[in-house]
Design a protein around this motif. Structure first.
Motif, PDB file in Angstrom:
ATOM      1  N   ALA A   1     -16.197   7.745  -4.217  1.00 38.18           N
ATOM      2  CA  ALA A   1     -15.354   8.507  -5.139  1.00 38.18           C
ATOM      3  C   ALA A   1     -15.568   8.085  -6.585  1.00 38.18           C
TER       4      ALA A   1
ATOM      5  N   GLY B   1      -3.038  11.864   2.674  1.00 38.18           N
ATOM      6  CA  GLY B   1      -3.078  10.894   3.763  1.00 38.18           C
ATOM      7  C   GLY B   1      -3.906   9.658   3.480  1.00 38.18           C
ATOM      8  N   LYS B   2      -4.675   9.644   2.399  1.00 35.36           N
ATOM      9  CA  LYS B   2      -5.488   8.470   2.087  1.00 35.36           C
ATOM     10  C   LYS B   2      -4.585   7.293   1.727  1.00 35.36           C
ATOM     11  N   THR B   3      -4.914   6.099   2.256  1.00 35.76           N
ATOM     12  CA  THR B   3      -4.160   4.887   1.956  1.00 35.76           C
ATOM     13  C   THR B   3      -4.816   4.143   0.802  1.00 35.76           C
ATOM     14  N   ILE B   4      -4.013   3.790  -0.182  1.00 32.77           N
ATOM     15  CA  ILE B   4      -4.465   2.990  -1.320  1.00 32.77           C
ATOM     16  C   ILE B   4      -3.748   1.646  -1.246  1.00 32.77           C
TER      17      ILE B   4
ATOM     18  N   GLU C   1      -4.268   8.513  -8.474  1.00 32.03           N
ATOM     19  CA  GLU C   1      -3.843   7.505  -7.500  1.00 32.03           C
ATOM     20  C   GLU C   1      -2.997   6.412  -8.151  1.00 32.03           C
TER      21      GLU C   1
ATOM     22  N   SER D   1       0.851  -1.195   0.000  1.00 30.11           N
ATOM     23  CA  SER D   1       0.000   0.000   0.000  1.00 30.11           C
ATOM     24  C   SER D   1       0.880   1.236   0.000  1.00 30.11           C
TER      25      SER D   1
ATOM     26  N   GLU E   1     -17.296   5.731   2.095  1.00 31.23           N
ATOM     27  CA  GLU E   1     -16.583   6.953   1.724  1.00 31.23           C
ATOM     28  C   GLU E   1     -15.604   6.669   0.587  1.00 31.23           C
ATOM     29  N   PHE E   2     -14.916   5.552   0.681  1.00 23.83           N
ATOM     30  CA  PHE E   2     -13.943   5.175  -0.343  1.00 23.83           C
ATOM     31  C   PHE E   2     -14.643   4.892  -1.673  1.00 23.83           C
TER      32      PHE E   2
ATOM     33  N   SER F   1      -9.377   4.489  -5.424  1.00 20.29           N
ATOM     34  CA  SER F   1     -10.666   4.958  -4.902  1.00 20.29           C
ATOM     35  C   SER F   1     -11.791   4.628  -5.872  1.00 20.29           C
TER      36      SER F   1
ATOM     37  N   LYS G   1       0.486   5.887   0.482  1.00 21.29           N
ATOM     38  CA  LYS G   1      -0.364   6.990   0.900  1.00 21.29           C
ATOM     39  C   LYS G   1      -0.332   8.097  -0.134  1.00 21.29           C
TER      40      LYS G   1
END
Length: 848
Positions: free
Chosen positions: A660, A590-593, A672, A584, A656-657, A648, A586
């Motif tokens: 998108a 700050g969002k983790t993918i 991303e 993974s 929430e994820f 996302s 970031k």
């Protein structure tokens, strides 16, 4: 510093020493040998002459599995053993003899060579079970894809003169034999490893020829499980399909449908002893009832026209079946009244009939005008829950399910619900409530966790409990991040669920009163088909990265799963897989993918590797299943690092994820993916940043084209069934406007040109500068092939590197065996060309 030698290079050096590689080629001095064995005896009805014996198939080369010591039945009274031999001379007798010689050839890349034969007797060659075309009198041309291949030679030793009085071998009449592999000049520097063992990396055949578990059906009492299976064997034009029934205690088989023809629509009756299945031809179907007690089978419905489904009462007293409306196939025109009417696969209305198997009595329940397509019979067998799926252009997503209760006592109907976001439904065990599955927008947004004004991704399926008395719904899984794929309300009060949990597919138990979810241990990463008994067991099929599909039984009490049957265990003995690991990164905010990486089996961190990046970018994550249409294990076995990214918009990571995805069409997702590739290269020094490729299909094909216009990170890209212009997909694809009802909520070509033009890869084709391969089924009615045609035309006019390969008769997926093989070969050849600088395979497949 101590230098590491890659394991494959070591095997090549050992092979060269063992098999005598020199300037004249690689001499094969050791073989697995079967025979020689006499094939002509007095009074035997066998072919006369050596030439006829050469053409006669004594053994099927497709199914031979040479291994030292393995036995082969040659005749009713004779078995032969494969043996190792370094003797290149065979002794003749007074009779003709057959001899089989086998070795395994392994190459790190696609290459061409000649197999040169110097033999005193005629020889026929096979590579991976396929007959080789002879080149002159002394050899066969070979085309070797990366991986290990079985080279099989069949020879016929002619009868020796002056030996008529004895059948014993004549040592002074030994017949010499020698085989040498000589690479074509273009591949002079490439090595071919020769061995006598089948140990290998995962091959395309391993992906294609496995026994597939398509569906499982657990008997209500949990004592037996029916398994729907299919397999494509080498040389088959279509898959074999059959059903077998196993004991859940020990896996013992008690029934197989092999010999009954192709059967479908399997259903257990409530007594767990009887089951029904259908078989038919054209539009006529027989429904049969089989009894495991006395192994009797009888036809209860014969020649039923356009039968499309059936549902049994739990006590077996009656069933309800659906029949499709007859259509006029010869009509010279079609009047398109509704949007669905333009579909390539015509939507046919359905009527329902109640049938009593014991007496043969039947009663009409619903007409074609009602068009009920799904039936759920109440636990007490007194009420039917009927569902009608209909077009509704007034509200997103432009279709709705209407649920109706039908009393069998007085035929009274009660409409209980009409909601566009409900997709599946089941009874509670007491018959007082319903378990409904649908999007967060169901029941006016009851399942949504998002702030007001944020449109949820309604492919993010939630579970609801609907009280039939109060007509009120309760959101069950609102705070549960995984997506509900299917659910079963057990008589013990628990609700069991199969879910998409990130990029895993798992099983959970839910206590509905507390809304508490407990994960069940399944011992695999991807649960595929699952079936629950009304007792204490469930059965499911599952697989994972480097782990082919298996059949499991789950104890609902202890939560422990065990393998009931591994259909492919023998086929995968000796197959080496590389490791896989989660990965993974970031984003700047700050969002983790997340995602995962698959490595080649002989991975060496001191080497530089090409990399294939795989993504969907649409609404579902790419799973961890073995094989499939985009076989990650096979890509890795061909020497690629494979990185799967879950950007996302994907479901299974929380609302929430997934939200998108709505009205994004590539903007967030592409950023991303680009960021992910940059981080991948920064943190993995063994990946060559000049040799990174990308592949995606459907929405992922759209993402591939979108990325091609946005970045030059990728050295080569592949788009299968990709969307190039959003408005043409929206209007022409059978599912286009309905899918857009979720993905493009309230956005249309006339009010959001910024999306339909601004995010369409076709309108930015001038920015595409890296080689792009477009793949498409010519009959694709989901994403029509025009999406690839127009991008191909644009890039041709722009003088960019582009290729288009289409598959006649194929739809969104390429499924016909010969075409699927070509499709997989095309993908690998394109990546080899642009990520490895090895264009020869592509040029062989598609000459200029």
């Amino acid at each position: 510093m101590k230098l590491k030698m890659p394991s494959f290079l070591l095997s090549l050096l050992l092979a060269a020493a063992l098999f005598g590689q020199g300037g004249d080629g690689l001499k094969i001095d050791q073989w697995l040998v079967l025979g020689p064995v006499e094939i002509m005896t007095d009074g035997a009805a066998l072919p006369a002459g050596t030439e006829a014996a050469m053409e006669y198939d004594f053994l099927d080369p497709v199914h031979l599995r040479p291994e030292a010591g393995a036995m082969v039945h040659w005749s009713a009274l004779k078995q032969l053993a494969w043996r190792r031999s370094d003797n290149s001379r065979f002794n003749g007798t007074a009779n003709r003899q057959a001899v089989y010689l086998a070795v395994f050839l392994e190459s790190q890349r696609w290459l061409q060579a000649d197999l040169v034969i110097d033999s005193a007797f005629p020889v026929k060659g096979y590579l991976d079970g396929n007959a080789l075309a002879a080149s002159g009198k002394s050899g066969f041309p070979l085309s070797l894809a990366a991986g290990k291949h079985l080279l099989l030679l069949k020879g016929v030793l002619p009868p020796q003169e002056n030996a008529a009085s004895t059948a014993a071998p004549q040592k002074d009449k030994a017949l010499p034999f020698q085989a040498t592999i000589r690479n074509k000049p273009a591949f002079a520097g490439e090595a071919v490893a020769v061995s006598l063992t089948a140990e290998r990396r995962c091959s395309m055949e391993d992906v294609l020829n496995t026994v597939n578990i398509n569906e499982v059906f657990m008997a209500p009492d949990g004592r037996h499980v029916a398994v729907a299976l299919s397999q494509l064997s080498r040389g088959d034009k279509s898959s074999r399909r059959w059903i077998e029934i196993l004991k859940t205690e020990d896996g013992g088989r008690v029934f197989t449908s092999q010999g009954l023809g192709e059967v479908g629509d399997f259903q257990w009756l409530g007594d767990s002893r009887r089951f029904s299945f259908s078989r038919g031809e054209n539009d006529l179907t027989d429904l049969c009832l089989y009894d495991l007690g006395d192994h009797s089978c009888r036809t209860i419905l014969a020649g039923e026209k356009n039968l499309s489904g059936c549902w049994w009462a739990s006590d077996g007293s009656f069933l309800v079946y659906a029949s499709q409306e007859e259509i006029d196939k010869d009509k010279a025109y079609r009047h398109i009244k509704n949007i669905d009417d333009r579909s390539a696969s015509l939507v046919r209305r359905q009527a329902l009939t109640l049938f009593v198997a014991a007496s043969g009595a039947r009663q009409p329940l619903a007409s074609f005008a009602d068009n009920f397509s799904q039936v759920r019979i109440s636990p007490a067998n007194r009420t039917l829950l009927l569902a009608a799926y209909s077009e509704d252009p007034r509200v997103r997503p432009y279709h709705k399910n209407t649920l109706v209760l039908l009393s069998l006592a007085d035929s009274r109907r009660e409409k209980i619900l009409a909601d566009p976001w409900i997709g599946d439904f089941a009874w509670s065990s007491d018959g007082r409530k319903l378990l409904l599955l649908g999007g967060p927008s169901a029941f006016s947004g009851l399942g949504s966790t998002l702030p007001a004004g944020v449109v949820p991704n309604d492919f993010d399926v939630q579970a609801y409990v609907f009280d039939l008395k109060t007509k009120k719904a309760e959101a069950l899984s609102r705070a549960f991040a995984p997506v509900i794929d299917s659910a079963f309300w057990h008589p013990n009060g628990a609700i069991y669920m199969k879910v998409t949990d990130g990029d895993y597919e798992r099983l959970y138990r839910c206590a509905p009163a507390e809304k508490r979810f407990v994960r069940l241990e399944t011992a695999c990463d991807a649960v595929e088909s699952v079936s629950w008994s009304r007792a204490g067991k469930a059965a499911f099929s599952g697989s994972g990265l480097g782990s082919p599909q298996k059949l499991y039984v789950l104890n609902l009490g202890s939560g422990a799963a065990k393998i009931l049957k591994d259909y492919n265990r023998e086929a995968f003995v000796g197959v080496r897989f590389g490791k896989s690991e989660n990965w993974s990164f970031k984003m700047k905010g700050g969002k983790t993918i997340g995602g995962f990486i698959c490595y080649p089996p002989d991975f060496d961190p001191a080497r530089l590797y090409p990399c294939i990046v795989n993504f969907y970018g649409g609404t579902t994550p790419i799973g961890r299943n073995f094989g499939g249409r985009y076989p990650k294990d096979w890509y890795a076995a061909n020497g690629y690092i494979v990185c799967v990214l879950q950007p996302s918009g994907a479901i299974g990571f929380g609302q929430e994820f997934s939200s998108a995805h709505v009205n994004d069409w590539g903007e967030i997702t592409s950023e991303e993916i680009i960021r992910g590739v940059e981080e991948l290269l920064r943190t993995h020094s063994f990946i060559d940043n000049r040799r990174v490729g990308a592949i995606g299909a459907s929405y992922g094909g759209f993402m591939t084209q979108y990325l091609a216009a946005k970045t030059d990170l990728f050295a080569g890209l592949i788009s299968h069934a990709g969307i190039s212009a959003l408005s043409s997909y929206w209007g022409v694809g059978d599912w286009g406007y309905e899918y857009s009802g979720v993905a493009s909520a309230n956005s249309f070509p006339w009010n959001r040109k910024d999306i339909y033009v601004g995010h369409s890869p076709l309108f930015m084709a001038e920015r595409i500068h890296k080689p792009l391969l477009l793949l498409h089924g010519e009959n694709d009615n989901n994403v029509p092939p025009g999406e690839s045609y127009q991008m191909f035309a644009a890039l041709k006019l722009l003088n960019q590197e582009v290729a288009l390969v289409t598959f006649p008769g194929q739809q969104h997926f390429i499924l016909t065996p010969a075409q699927r093989i070509r499709w997989l070969q095309t993908i690998m050849a394109w990546f080899d060309r642009w990520l490895k600088g090895q264009g020869e395979w592509w040029k062989e497949l598609y000459p200029e």
